[in-house]
Enzyme design. Structure first.
Site, mmCIF file in Angstrom:
data_model
loop_
_atom_site.group_PDB
_atom_site.id
_atom_site.type_symbol
_atom_site.label_atom_id
_atom_site.label_comp_id
_atom_site.label_asym_id
_atom_site.label_seq_id
_atom_site.Cartn_x
_atom_site.Cartn_y
_atom_site.Cartn_z
ATOM 1 N N ARG A 1 0.808 -1.219 0.000
ATOM 2 C CA ARG A 1 0.000 0.000 0.000
ATOM 3 C C ARG A 1 0.841 1.268 0.000
ATOM 4 O O ARG A 1 1.699 1.472 0.850
ATOM 5 C CB ARG A 1 -0.916 0.032 1.221
ATOM 6 C CG ARG A 1 -1.662 1.362 1.329
ATOM 7 C CD ARG A 1 -2.675 1.303 2.414
ATOM 8 N NE ARG A 1 -3.135 2.640 2.759
ATOM 9 C CZ ARG A 1 -4.417 2.957 2.838
ATOM 10 N NH1 ARG A 1 -5.330 2.080 2.561
ATOM 11 N NH2 ARG A 1 -4.772 4.160 3.196
ATOM 12 N N ARG B 1 -4.206 5.751 -4.036
ATOM 13 C CA ARG B 1 -3.734 4.678 -3.175
ATOM 14 C C ARG B 1 -3.756 3.341 -3.899
ATOM 15 O O ARG B 1 -4.536 3.123 -4.814
ATOM 16 C CB ARG B 1 -4.512 4.602 -1.872
ATOM 17 C CG ARG B 1 -5.969 4.309 -1.928
ATOM 18 C CD ARG B 1 -6.942 5.475 -1.982
ATOM 19 N NE ARG B 1 -6.665 6.680 -1.246
ATOM 20 C CZ ARG B 1 -7.061 6.925 0.008
ATOM 21 N NH1 ARG B 1 -7.728 6.033 0.676
ATOM 22 N NH2 ARG B 1 -6.802 8.067 0.566
ATOM 23 N N ASP C 1 -7.312 0.166 -0.751
ATOM 24 C CA ASP C 1 -8.072 0.659 0.388
ATOM 25 C C ASP C 1 -9.113 -0.406 0.714
ATOM 26 O O ASP C 1 -9.867 -0.814 -0.181
ATOM 27 C CB ASP C 1 -8.795 1.933 -0.066
ATOM 28 C CG ASP C 1 -8.941 2.955 1.034
ATOM 29 O OD1 ASP C 1 -8.410 2.732 2.126
ATOM 30 O OD2 ASP C 1 -9.592 3.967 0.769
ATOM 31 N N ASP D 1 -12.161 -1.020 3.473
ATOM 32 C CA ASP D 1 -12.928 -0.378 4.538
ATOM 33 C C ASP D 1 -14.046 -1.285 5.031
ATOM 34 O O ASP D 1 -14.748 -1.883 4.209
ATOM 35 C CB ASP D 1 -13.602 0.905 4.019
ATOM 36 C CG ASP D 1 -12.600 2.005 3.697
ATOM 37 O OD1 ASP D 1 -11.603 2.132 4.433
ATOM 38 O OD2 ASP D 1 -12.830 2.724 2.709
HETATM 39 N N1 ROI Z 1 -12.900 7.976 -5.075
HETATM 40 C C1 ROI Z 1 -13.370 6.907 -5.727
HETATM 41 N N2 ROI Z 1 -14.020 7.081 -6.885
HETATM 42 N N3 ROI Z 1 -13.219 5.650 -5.239
HETATM 43 C C2 ROI Z 1 -12.572 5.415 -4.068
HETATM 44 O O1 ROI Z 1 -12.453 4.242 -3.641
HETATM 45 C C3 ROI Z 1 -12.068 6.511 -3.353
HETATM 46 N N4 ROI Z 1 -11.433 6.345 -2.162
HETATM 47 C C4 ROI Z 1 -10.992 7.376 -1.453
HETATM 48 C C5 ROI Z 1 -11.201 8.796 -1.902
HETATM 49 C C6 ROI Z 1 -9.858 9.503 -1.917
HETATM 50 C C7 ROI Z 1 -12.145 9.462 -0.930
HETATM 51 N N5 ROI Z 1 -11.773 8.875 -3.229
HETATM 52 C C8 ROI Z 1 -12.263 7.806 -3.891
HETATM 53 O O2 ROI Z 1 -10.402 7.153 -0.292
#
Ligand code: ROI
Length: 162
Positions: free
Chosen positions: A81, A90, A93, A95
């Site tokens: 990462r 990134r 991610d 979550d």
């Molecule tokens: N924007 C999109 N389209 N998809 C994401 O997974 C995503 N993840 C984030 C931020 C930077 C908010 N923007 C994102 O963490």
């Protein structure tokens, strides 16, 4: 006791599709999974970054919330990462979006995930897996944009096995 959880996945650095596929395989080691379709979505946040690849996995697990979070953070590290800036690009991610019907608020974890109801790249994949989901007294399928959004479907539900 097993609970139903939903994990949001996003990547916009590296070979994102392969990174998400490997993350789904790792999640499958924690319990039975179901996956959404695979989407591409314009960045939320700074616009001078690549589009994201997004998907959601439903995971049925016996892990407690913080133990689940530990595993997700381990998978993020294993994917190498990189996170260049706040709200920026990134590699991976992961979550915790939902953990059964629990509300969790502590310094490491907020569930349901903050912003869930405002993010089409989370809500549409969730609806692929389960069309009857209520978050903070709101049916996801009734959100006004849940039919029309900025997302592009990249692949069907079998993208993880390809
Ligand atoms: N924007 C999109 N389209 N998809 C994401 O997974 C995503 N993840 C984030 C931020 C930077 C908010 N923007 C994102 O963490």
């Amino acid at each position: 006791m097993s609970v139903v959880t939903y994990i949001g996945m996003g990547s916009n650095l590296g070979d994102s599709v392969q990174i998400l596929r490997e993350a789904a395989h790792k999640l499958a080691e924690l319990g039975p999974i179901q996956v959404s379709r695979l989407y591409r979505s314009p960045p939320m946040g700074p616009q001078d970054q690549p589009h994201y690849y997004n998907a959601v996995v439903q995971l049925v697990t016996t892990l407690q919330p913080l133990d689940l979070l530990d595993q997700l953070q381990r998978f993020e590290q294993e994917a190498g990462r990189v996170r260049l800036r706040r709200w920026g690009e990134r590699t991976l991610d992961l979550d915790v979006l939902l953990y059964a019907d629990q509300s969790i608020e502590n310094e490491r974890l907020n569930v349901p995930h903050i912003g869930l109801l405002e993010r089409d790249f989370v809500v549409l994949p969730l609806l692929d897996i389960e069309s009857n989901l209520k978050v903070r007294d709101q049916w996801l399928r009734d959100l006004k944009w849940s039919q029309a959004s900025t997302l592009t479907v990249i692949d069907d539900k079998h993208w993880v096995e390809k």
